[in-house]
Design a protein around this motif. Sequence first.
Motif, PDB file in Angstrom:
ATOM      1  N   ASN A   5       1.150  -1.864  -0.131  1.00 40.89           N
ATOM      2  CA  ASN A   5      -0.078   0.107  -0.352  1.00 40.89           C
ATOM      3  C   ASN A   5       0.832   1.155   0.029  1.00 40.89           C
ATOM      4  O   ASN A   5       0.474   2.327   0.876  1.00 40.89           O
ATOM      5  CB  ASN A   5      -0.791   0.000   1.167  1.00 40.89           C
ATOM      6  N   CYS A   6       1.894   1.475  -0.954  1.00 42.90           N
ATOM      7  CA  CYS A   6       2.295   2.400  -1.275  1.00 42.90           C
ATOM      8  C   CYS A   6       2.491   3.026  -2.751  1.00 42.90           C
ATOM      9  O   CYS A   6       2.098   2.384  -3.226  1.00 42.90           O
ATOM     10  CB  CYS A   6       4.098   2.432  -0.987  1.00 42.90           C
ATOM     11  N   ASP A   7       3.264   3.981  -2.707  1.00 42.70           N
ATOM     12  CA  ASP A   7       3.396   4.075  -4.089  1.00 42.70           C
ATOM     13  C   ASP A   7       4.654   3.675  -4.635  1.00 42.70           C
ATOM     14  O   ASP A   7       5.858   3.436  -4.189  1.00 42.70           O
ATOM     15  CB  ASP A   7       3.835   5.962  -3.932  1.00 42.70           C
ATOM     16  N   THR A   8       4.353   4.079  -5.915  1.00 40.75           N
ATOM     17  CA  THR A   8       5.518   3.236  -6.749  1.00 40.75           C
ATOM     18  C   THR A   8       6.560   4.727  -7.435  1.00 40.75           C
ATOM     19  O   THR A   8       5.897   5.709  -8.462  1.00 40.75           O
ATOM     20  CB  THR A   8       4.787   2.484  -8.466  1.00 40.75           C
ATOM     21  N   VAL A   9       7.788   4.739  -7.295  1.00 35.14           N
ATOM     22  CA  VAL A   9       8.240   5.610  -8.469  1.00 35.14           C
ATOM     23  C   VAL A   9       8.892   4.726  -9.849  1.00 35.14           C
ATOM     24  O   VAL A   9       9.848   3.715  -9.150  1.00 35.14           O
ATOM     25  CB  VAL A   9       9.082   6.564  -7.591  1.00 35.14           C
ATOM     26  N   PHE A  10       9.097   5.539 -10.770  1.00 35.52           N
ATOM     27  CA  PHE A  10       9.541   4.309 -11.957  1.00 35.52           C
ATOM     28  C   PHE A  10      11.084   5.770 -12.332  1.00 35.52           C
ATOM     29  O   PHE A  10      10.500   6.510 -12.579  1.00 35.52           O
ATOM     30  CB  PHE A  10       8.933   3.656 -13.092  1.00 35.52           C
ATOM     31  N   ALA A  11      12.081   5.102 -12.444  1.00 37.61           N
ATOM     32  CA  ALA A  11      13.305   5.767 -12.911  1.00 37.61           C
ATOM     33  C   ALA A  11      13.436   6.233 -14.112  1.00 37.61           C
ATOM     34  O   ALA A  11      12.609   5.196 -15.206  1.00 37.61           O
ATOM     35  CB  ALA A  11      14.856   5.573 -12.591  1.00 37.61           C
ATOM     36  N   LYS A  12      13.388   6.947 -15.090  1.00 34.40           N
ATOM     37  CA  LYS A  12      13.538   7.054 -17.051  1.00 34.40           C
ATOM     38  C   LYS A  12      14.193   6.949 -16.720  1.00 34.40           C
ATOM     39  O   LYS A  12      15.429   7.328 -16.532  1.00 34.40           O
ATOM     40  CB  LYS A  12      12.381   8.237 -16.917  1.00 34.40           C
ATOM     41  N   LYS A  13      15.203   6.034 -18.139  1.00 37.84           N
ATOM     42  CA  LYS A  13      16.065   6.231 -19.018  1.00 37.84           C
ATOM     43  C   LYS A  13      16.133   7.459 -20.362  1.00 37.84           C
ATOM     44  O   LYS A  13      15.401   7.951 -20.995  1.00 37.84           O
ATOM     45  CB  LYS A  13      15.582   4.510 -20.434  1.00 37.84           C
ATOM     46  N   SER A  14      16.947   8.248 -19.951  1.00 39.89           N
ATOM     47  CA  SER A  14      17.647   9.879 -20.432  1.00 39.89           C
ATOM     48  C   SER A  14      18.998   9.067 -21.790  1.00 39.89           C
ATOM     49  O   SER A  14      20.014   8.898 -21.125  1.00 39.89           O
ATOM     50  CB  SER A  14      17.409  10.747 -19.873  1.00 39.89           C
ATOM     51  N   LYS A  15      18.845   9.624 -22.856  1.00 39.33           N
ATOM     52  CA  LYS A  15      20.176   9.912 -23.203  1.00 39.33           C
ATOM     53  C   LYS A  15      20.711  11.106 -22.676  1.00 39.33           C
ATOM     54  O   LYS A  15      22.116  11.014 -22.794  1.00 39.33           O
ATOM     55  CB  LYS A  15      20.005   9.685 -24.824  1.00 39.33           C
ATOM     56  N   THR A  16      20.141  12.298 -22.487  1.00 42.93           N
ATOM     57  CA  THR A  16      21.135  13.148 -21.624  1.00 42.93           C
ATOM     58  C   THR A  16      21.736  13.034 -20.877  1.00 42.93           C
ATOM     59  O   THR A  16      21.416  12.562 -19.535  1.00 42.93           O
ATOM     60  CB  THR A  16      19.937  14.129 -21.881  1.00 42.93           C
ATOM     61  N   ILE A  17      22.985  13.249 -21.114  1.00 41.78           N
ATOM     62  CA  ILE A  17      24.362  13.782 -20.199  1.00 41.78           C
ATOM     63  C   ILE A  17      23.546  14.048 -18.871  1.00 41.78           C
ATOM     64  O   ILE A  17      23.896  14.198 -18.057  1.00 41.78           O
ATOM     65  CB  ILE A  17      25.556  13.832 -20.255  1.00 41.78           C
ATOM     66  N   ASN A  18      23.996  15.731 -19.432  1.00 42.91           N
ATOM     67  CA  ASN A  18      23.062  17.129 -18.337  1.00 42.91           C
ATOM     68  C   ASN A  18      21.893  16.867 -18.000  1.00 42.91           C
ATOM     69  O   ASN A  18      21.045  17.188 -18.969  1.00 42.91           O
ATOM     70  CB  ASN A  18      23.728  17.730 -19.443  1.00 42.91           C
ATOM     71  N   VAL A  19      21.489  16.194 -16.588  1.00 44.40           N
ATOM     72  CA  VAL A  19      20.436  17.051 -16.450  1.00 44.40           C
ATOM     73  C   VAL A  19      19.896  18.206 -15.230  1.00 44.40           C
ATOM     74  O   VAL A  19      21.495  17.977 -14.763  1.00 44.40           O
ATOM     75  CB  VAL A  19      19.808  15.885 -15.767  1.00 44.40           C
ATOM     76  N   ASP A  20      19.464  18.838 -15.294  1.00 52.35           N
ATOM     77  CA  ASP A  20      19.389  19.659 -14.771  1.00 52.35           C
ATOM     78  C   ASP A  20      18.950  19.041 -13.523  1.00 52.35           C
ATOM     79  O   ASP A  20      18.638  18.215 -12.522  1.00 52.35           O
ATOM     80  CB  ASP A  20      17.860  20.747 -15.189  1.00 52.35           C
ATOM     81  N   GLY A  21      19.118  20.179 -11.850  1.00 57.73           N
ATOM     82  CA  GLY A  21      19.581  20.332 -10.316  1.00 57.73           C
ATOM     83  C   GLY A  21      18.229  19.470  -9.436  1.00 57.73           C
ATOM     84  O   GLY A  21      18.200  19.341  -9.016  1.00 57.73           O
ATOM     85  N   GLU A  22      16.710  19.695 -11.235  1.00 55.00           N
ATOM     86  CA  GLU A  22      15.921  19.033  -9.730  1.00 55.00           C
ATOM     87  C   GLU A  22      15.668  17.578 -10.098  1.00 55.00           C
ATOM     88  O   GLU A  22      14.684  16.869  -9.795  1.00 55.00           O
ATOM     89  CB  GLU A  22      14.419  19.304 -10.071  1.00 55.00           C
ATOM     90  N   LEU A  23      16.743  16.728 -10.441  1.00 55.52           N
ATOM     91  CA  LEU A  23      16.882  15.306 -10.943  1.00 55.52           C
ATOM     92  C   LEU A  23      17.959  15.056 -10.366  1.00 55.52           C
ATOM     93  O   LEU A  23      18.583  15.356 -10.017  1.00 55.52           O
ATOM     94  CB  LEU A  23      16.824  15.188 -12.524  1.00 55.52           C
ATOM     95  N   TYR A  24      17.546  13.506  -9.671  1.00 50.61           N
ATOM     96  CA  TYR A  24      18.624  12.502  -9.201  1.00 50.61           C
ATOM     97  C   TYR A  24      18.473  11.998 -10.276  1.00 50.61           C
ATOM     98  O   TYR A  24      18.095  11.381 -11.292  1.00 50.61           O
ATOM     99  CB  TYR A  24      17.279  11.626  -8.098  1.00 50.61           C
ATOM    100  N   SER A  25      19.898  11.870 -10.538  1.00 53.02           N
ATOM    101  CA  SER A  25      20.533  10.536 -11.609  1.00 53.02           C
ATOM    102  C   SER A  25      22.053  10.056 -11.573  1.00 53.02           C
ATOM    103  O   SER A  25      22.478  10.001 -11.197  1.00 53.02           O
ATOM    104  CB  SER A  25      20.424  11.962 -13.148  1.00 53.02           C
ATOM    105  N   ALA A  26      21.704   8.996 -12.193  1.00 55.51           N
ATOM    106  CA  ALA A  26      22.622   7.940 -11.835  1.00 55.51           C
ATOM    107  C   ALA A  26      23.456   7.592 -13.485  1.00 55.51           C
ATOM    108  O   ALA A  26      21.994   6.576 -14.405  1.00 55.51           O
ATOM    109  CB  ALA A  26      22.438   6.606 -10.823  1.00 55.51           C
ATOM    110  N   LYS A  27      23.842   7.466 -13.489  1.00 51.51           N
ATOM    111  CA  LYS A  27      24.772   6.963 -14.880  1.00 51.51           C
ATOM    112  C   LYS A  27      25.100   5.234 -14.879  1.00 51.51           C
ATOM    113  O   LYS A  27      25.395   4.375 -14.397  1.00 51.51           O
ATOM    114  CB  LYS A  27      26.224   7.314 -16.099  1.00 51.51           C
ATOM    115  N   TYR A  28      24.326   4.389 -16.275  1.00 53.57           N
ATOM    116  CA  TYR A  28      24.502   2.604 -15.802  1.00 53.57           C
ATOM    117  C   TYR A  28      25.140   2.392 -17.441  1.00 53.57           C
ATOM    118  O   TYR A  28      24.752   3.604 -18.213  1.00 53.57           O
ATOM    119  CB  TYR A  28      24.057   1.962 -15.554  1.00 53.57           C
ATOM    120  N   PHE A  29      25.938   1.384 -17.748  1.00 53.29           N
ATOM    121  CA  PHE A  29      25.843   0.550 -19.149  1.00 53.29           C
ATOM    122  C   PHE A  29      24.998  -0.572 -18.474  1.00 53.29           C
ATOM    123  O   PHE A  29      25.400  -1.431 -18.073  1.00 53.29           O
ATOM    124  CB  PHE A  29      27.477  -0.506 -19.083  1.00 53.29           C
ATOM    125  N   SER A  30      24.156  -1.069 -20.323  1.00 56.95           N
ATOM    126  CA  SER A  30      23.522  -1.386 -20.248  1.00 56.95           C
ATOM    127  C   SER A  30      23.698  -2.441 -21.480  1.00 56.95           C
ATOM    128  O   SER A  30      24.757  -2.263 -22.017  1.00 56.95           O
ATOM    129  CB  SER A  30      22.093  -1.474 -21.337  1.00 56.95           C
TER     130      SER A  30
END
Lengths: 190, 190
Positions: free
Chosen positions: A73-98
């Motif tokens: 009974n809790c919320d789900t958050v999903f991370a989106k995949k972005s090709k953009t390396i530069n993301v603004d300050g309102e986002l958490y971001s982490a790179k990974y190799f697929s």
Amino acid sequence: MEILERAILEKGKVLNGGVLKVGAFLNNQIDVNIISAMGKDIYEKFKDCGVTKILTVEASGIAIAVITAQFFNCDTVFAKKSKTINVDGELYSAKYFSFTHKNENTLIVPKEYLDKNDTVLIIDDFLAHGEAVNALIDIVKQSGATLAGVSVAIEKGFQGGGDELRKKGVNLYSIAVIDSMENGQVVFRK
Amino acid sequence: MEILERAILEKGKVLNGGVLKVGAFLNNQIDVNIISAMGKDIYEKFKDCGVTKILTVEASGIAIAVITAQFFNCDTVFAKKSKTINVDGELYSAKYFSFTHKNENTLIVPKEYLDKNDTVLIIDDFLAHGEAVNALIDIVKQSGATLAGVSVAIEKGFQGGGDELRKKGVNLYSIAVIDSMENGQVVFRK
């Protein structure tokens, strides 16, 4: 878990290059009875961990994450995949190799959906080398939230990502762990 | 439906360019109670249509589709977005233009997951110009399956895609229809 192992044996296909195709029931066509049973199983393992939020990654983690969220009974958050390396300050971001797609991705989560008051359970469909899960753990750390643990449907044990996480002390529960797929034969860890 | 309209008013944000942001509860962070209520509502509308399969599109349609599938006790299939125009014979495919991302996409569904024996309910989070839904309808036609209907969480009525579908005789149920968002004020269709 027996229901998932049986589905892998009956409906999964071992392809070249260490690929297990489970599109028939898990990540392209979704069998709601199988993932409901998996969601309940995950809940039993983590129900005393104070989980306030489930974190997953688009697209194939969403189904199992949101079904599991019903039990917590809790919320789900999903991370989106972005090709953009530069993301603004309102986002958490982490790179990974697929390793599946042979490219580098950046996972992004808006800061408004995760913070230090959360206790997070990370859920995904597959754990192989562990790149995506480690990126999600990085995002949980950035947010200041507590990591309750990680749960995946299928761990490809022979690719090492799961055992690396266990060594680091992460509370990892994989519903099915495959130790070998040689000659198209799936062997589960006991 | 009151619970969705209230969530849109309380948690949604009207942005420039006719964009309604509902990431707080529908398509980035997912409120499982809201989408469960929506799934039940969709089931009530289509429960006598003999639905055997739900078809949606990655990523943000998956959560509501799979929750709704629990009520129908049927499988969910999601179309993947591909940049590749040439797809091989084992896939149904349909092109569409995304007004949100300002690019052309191809939706693909493996033929093994949809055929003439299926009765399909298409589900998505948003219906605006109707491009994605029309591509999904095209895929259902290619498969020879029967189209039971289309259900979306939020129809942007002022962008016309929903009324076009109704004119064509498609059985469309939109849980909330927005007729105007001028000056940041959301006005629902009665």
